[in-house]
Design an enzyme around this catalytic site. Sequence first.
Site, PDB file in Angstrom:
ATOM      1  N   SER A 130      14.952   0.393 -35.493  1.00 49.31           N
ATOM      2  CA  SER A 130      14.921   1.204 -34.292  1.00 49.31           C
ATOM      3  C   SER A 130      16.347   1.455 -33.786  1.00 49.31           C
ATOM      4  O   SER A 130      17.181   1.963 -34.520  1.00 49.31           O
ATOM      5  CB  SER A 130      14.037   0.533 -33.231  1.00 49.31           C
ATOM      6  OG  SER A 130      13.710   1.427 -32.200  1.00 49.31           O
ATOM      7  N   ASP A 144       8.286   3.375 -35.600  1.00 49.58           N
ATOM      8  CA  ASP A 144       9.291   2.349 -35.284  1.00 49.58           C
ATOM      9  C   ASP A 144       9.034   1.060 -36.064  1.00 49.58           C
ATOM     10  O   ASP A 144       7.943   0.488 -36.003  1.00 49.58           O
ATOM     11  CB  ASP A 144       9.235   2.082 -33.780  1.00 49.58           C
ATOM     12  CG  ASP A 144      10.420   1.305 -33.261  1.00 49.58           C
ATOM     13  OD1 ASP A 144      10.757   0.273 -33.859  1.00 49.58           O
ATOM     14  OD2 ASP A 144      11.013   1.740 -32.257  1.00 49.58           O
TER      15      ASP A 144
END
Length: 290
Positions: free
Chosen positions: A39, A153
């Site tokens: 991320s 993510d």
Amino acid sequence: MKTVSLVLGSGGARGLAHIGVIHWLEENGYEIKSISGCSVGSLIGGIYAAGKLKEFEQWVRALTKLDILALLDLSWSRSGLVQGDKIIDTLVDLIGDQTIEDLPIPFTAVAADLESEKEIWLNSGKLFDAIRASISLPLFFTPYNHKGTKLIDGGVLNPVPIAPTFSDDTQMTIAVNLGGPLEKIQISKDKQESPSKESETFHEKINYYIDSLKQNLQREVEEIDLGVYDIANQAFDAMQSTIARQKLAAYPPDHEITIARNACGTLEFDRADEMIALGYRKAKECFSNL
């Protein structure tokens, strides 16, 4: 000089603390030889591996809340609130369109394929394609289509991805965990008694922005309550914190630098100065205790 495999965790704007950690390591004789990021960790790590952290830091330190809002290209999609193209295009203009294979430092971005329930390690191809996949926060960003597979993510499955560094020939592994225990946040009396427009919650500002877009586009859309996204983000942070603890217990790094998960909000990238300083301080504290 000590060689390091650096693992940069997920956690939204708290990830700006990664910049401070990197500064401290460089100033104190540590050479970063590989990076694994998830991320925002993939964002900071990839930009550092590309040799462009200075340019990014100058840019992000100057961001205001309005600048952040201007980067949000709303998708009006059920799969995510923001498309993310505008952010990525801005970063490509700033950093350059680079490929991972050409980076001077080995780099892996970690995303998640929910259908197969597997981590996906992205260590080839275009740098910002890998970053876009890795930052696809559920509900907020739309999933990224990578070779026909929808990725989200990586923090959903592994917020602090140490595994990609297992084969590294380095002297130590340092992990930065952005999901640390909650810490007390002190609010000054003045701020409590006289809240200003600047102290509005971020989702209120986004709601205002959405309302403006509705009027400009003259479109009828359903009212979006960003409070729902705030709650979802808090739940996601709590989930990531639990997963990170389990992963780090199973595969402990040589050193772990921990940032409290309430150090700042997920989208508060206008607090770069504060977060970078926090990362530097936490790195210093970690190694001073040895």
